[in-house]
Design an enzyme around this catalytic site. Structure first.
Site, PDB file in Angstrom:
ATOM      1  N   GLY A  44      32.584 -25.924   8.559  1.00 28.85           N
ATOM      2  CA  GLY A  44      33.259 -26.400   7.365  1.00 28.85           C
ATOM      3  C   GLY A  44      32.314 -27.235   6.539  1.00 28.85           C
TER       4      GLY A  44
ATOM      5  N   GLY B 128      32.338 -30.698   3.796  1.00 30.13           N
ATOM      6  CA  GLY B 128      33.124 -31.783   3.229  1.00 30.13           C
ATOM      7  C   GLY B 128      32.386 -32.444   2.091  1.00 30.13           C
TER       8      GLY B 128
ATOM      9  CB  VAL C 269      31.096 -29.854  10.135  1.00 26.87           C
ATOM     10  CG1 VAL C 269      31.300 -29.975  11.633  1.00 26.87           C
ATOM     11  CG2 VAL C 269      31.395 -31.180   9.448  1.00 26.87           C
TER      12      VAL C 269
ATOM     13  CE  LYS D 157      22.429 -29.877   6.885  1.00 30.80           C
ATOM     14  NZ  LYS D 157      21.567 -28.690   6.780  1.00 30.80           N
TER      15      LYS D 157
ATOM     16  CG  ASP E 231      41.886 -39.917   5.831  1.00 30.85           C
ATOM     17  OD1 ASP E 231      42.908 -39.669   5.154  1.00 30.85           O
ATOM     18  OD2 ASP E 231      40.848 -39.239   5.750  1.00 30.85           O
TER      19      ASP E 231
END
Lengths: 409, 193
Positions: free
Chosen positions: A18, A20, A25, A41, A133
């Site tokens: 994924g 972000g 990731v 990363k 969150d």
């Protein structure tokens, strides 16, 4: 941690999982242990203020939080100008479970997911950490069915007197009313409210309070629970962004969750108490009779799994590092016809957008029609698009800018 | 050194921008940022230092109950708390916060403050803690820890470097951050033999 090792010397890269706000990731194999990991990363680059604030926060707090219900940070190191965070690999998340119409959640299953959520949260609060969150896609699920809290980029420590925090935390649907009224001093009650929203979502199989703005979010909260009265929440008028709303009488909680047990409704009402000072604590919630009455929470390894997501991308490294080992075939998922009296039986997706005033839920058995549904989630069956879950949307853009400028605490 | 201060402020969520720090000492702020990752790596990303300020407040609240304090004694306990806070400020410049848990640091600070103000019978309070808590440890073990903490403060205080002395004059709060910085400096020294 051995910082002299490069990614290629220790972690064999696999597919991207994924992407972000702060980076990619991807899946990897730890050649030292044989363990599958997920590597986040984080771009460093020429940032004006150096190392990413949320990454630093995640490292700082996860180094202190070791619990079966909190995702483990295995390693952290810079490599080729980027910061790499190595996490244990988790197969899926609670959002995928909730959305998968091929999955039937028994009352014990729902109870199990909520219990693991609250256990992870209890550990955070015990360590004086607010998560800030809480939402289903930050609740990751491992191969053994264990649910773990993840994404501590908005988390921080609490308990110091007179420390002021930003109220711009949580995705909107999970934001507590005191935050929507602009509170700067708050505590673990904000996480409990969000956990209550997750509980409601497990019961309804759709997000509970889907506000499109802060004002609308408050409106939907008050439509569900009634306007807070002065005896209920004496301090609300003192909050910075307090506004009066038109009087609304609370509908019975039973009408919102017709299939829930009395114990579930009781726990829900305590988690959704307006006054954060009298809202149930996570510790108290775990002791609630909901968790000790029949049926008991399901064993994690017996919880149903969602269909595997399609691989978003196959890394070029695969061809160079040998064949990809396919994961073993999954156990067949349990798809059961609905039964009267079971929680989560009502899968009336066409009611998703109904206003609460008109809210009705039939007990028609709709699950049987889905038994032959395709493996992947196909929302066209229900004639509607999946609701777009807010993370940072347009209304919060100024907040995102401030967050990037590190202007908030 | 400046990178350590910058990193400490960031980690403690009291952010000061690199530009501001750079201006303060006529240095290029990019130099501060370039070394930031090295600082974190040196620490192996162990970034939290637990300060005993909250523990001091907790013990004061506990003392109010333990001694069933009246109005007059409440005022004296407040004085005790304020002096203890300055004791903690001194501790934060030493390695003690990295070697002892916050509760023990707080008791050492309160003990020193009480030696000055004579507000309470400190020894009877400590014995009260043990009798209430069914502790696995002994009074003498705790006394040894408290004495060791005092030793750290005495030794380190005489070695305060000139830069630290100057910065102490700006504002008291920076002591909180410098406590963390002290650890960074120590580690920095060991990293570069």
């Amino acid at each position: 941690m051995d910082h002299s090792k490069k990614v290629a010397d220790r972690y064999l890269k696999r597919e991207v999982l994924g992407e972000g706000t702060y980076g990619v990731v991807y899946k990897a194999i730890d050649t030292h242990t044989g363990q599958t990991v997920a590597i986040k990363k984080i771009r460093l680059g020429k940032r004006k203020e150096g190392v990413n604030f949320t990454a630093l926060r995640e490292i700082k707090l996860l180094k202190e939080l070791k619990d079966p219900n909190i995702v483990e940070l295995i390693d952290a190191f810079p490599h080729k100008g980027n910061l790499h965070l190595v996490f244990e690999f988790m197969e899926t998340d609670l959002e995928a479970v909730i959305r998968d119409r091929n999955i039937f959640l028994s009352p014990g299953d729902t109870k199990s997911y909520l219990q693991m959520t609250l256990k992870g949260l209890a550990y955070c609060h015990k360590k004086w950490v607010l998560h800030r969150d809480m939402k289903p896609n930050n609740l990751l699920i491992g191969s053994n069915g264990q649910l773990k809290l993840a994404d501590f980029g908005l988390a921080r420590m609490f308990g110091s007197p007179d420390r002021r925090f930003t109220h711009q935390v949580f995705a909107r649907w999970y934001r507590a009313p005191e935050l929507l009224f602009g509170a700067k001093q708050y505590g673990p009650g904000v996480d409990v409210w969000a956990a209550g929203c997750i509980f409601a979502e497990l019961l309804l199989r759709r997000p509970f309070l889907q506000g499109t703005s802060d004002i609308d979010q408050l409106g939907k909260i008050f439509s569900a629970f009634g306007i807070p009265t002065a005896p209920q929440w004496p301090d609300m008028v003192y909050l910075p962004d307090y506004v009066e709303y038109q009087y609304v009488l609370a509908p019975p909680l039973r009408s919102l969750f017709p299939m829930a047990t009395d114990d579930a409704l009781d726990l829900l009402s305590k988690m959704f108490t307006y006054d954060p000072k009298t809202r149930i604590s996570v510790h108290q919630a775990l002791e609630h009779r909901y968790f000790s009455s029949a049926p008991l929470p399901s064993d994690p390894d017996k919880l149903p799994r969602p269909a595997p997501k399609r691989e978003s991308r196959v890394s070029d490294f695969n061809s160079q590092e040998g064949p990809t080992i396919l994961s073993p075939p999954r156990k067949s998922r349990r798809v059961m016809p609905g039964r009267d009296g079971f929680e989560g039986n009502s899968l009336q997706a066409d009611k998703v957008d109904a206003s609460f005033g008109d809210f009705r839920q039939t007990t028609d058995d709709n699950t049987g029609k889905n038994e032959s549904a395709p493996m992947s989630v196909d929302f066209s069956i229900f004639g509607l698009k999946p609701p777009n879950r807010p993370t940072i949307n347009s209304a919060d853009r100024s907040y995102l800018k401030r967050k990037l400028d590190l202007e908030f605490q | 050194m400046l990178t350590c201060i910058y990193a400490a402020c960031k980690i403690e969520e009291n952010h000061v921008s690199a530009e501001e720090l750079g201006k303060g000492i006529s240095q290029d702020h990019q130099m501060i940022l370039n070394n930031e990752m090295i600082v974190y790596q040196s620490l192996e990303f162990d970034l939290i230092v637990y300060a005993p300020y909250r523990s001091v407040e907790g013990f004061i609240n506990d003392m109010e109950e333990f001694f069933n304090a009246g109005d007059n004694q409440l005022e004296m306990l407040k004085t005790l708390q304020e002096t203890a806070r300055f004791e903690v400020d001194k501790m934060m410049l030493t390695d003690a916060p990295l070697l002892f848990p916050p509760g023990q640091l707080a008791l050492a600070a309160l003990g020193n403050s009480n030696a000055l103000h004579r507000v309470i019978d400190f020894d009877s309070y400590l014995r009260g803690i043990f009798s209430r808590e069914n502790s696995m440890h002994t009074m003498s073990e705790l006394s040894e820890s408290l004495d060791a903490i005092d030793s750290w403060v005495i030794v380190s205080h005489s070695n305060v470097c000139p830069l630290t002395e100057q910065m102490c004059k700006f504002q008291i709060n920076i002591l909180y951050w410098l406590g963390t910085v002290g650890y960074f400096c120590f580690t920095w020294t060991t990293v570069r033999p």
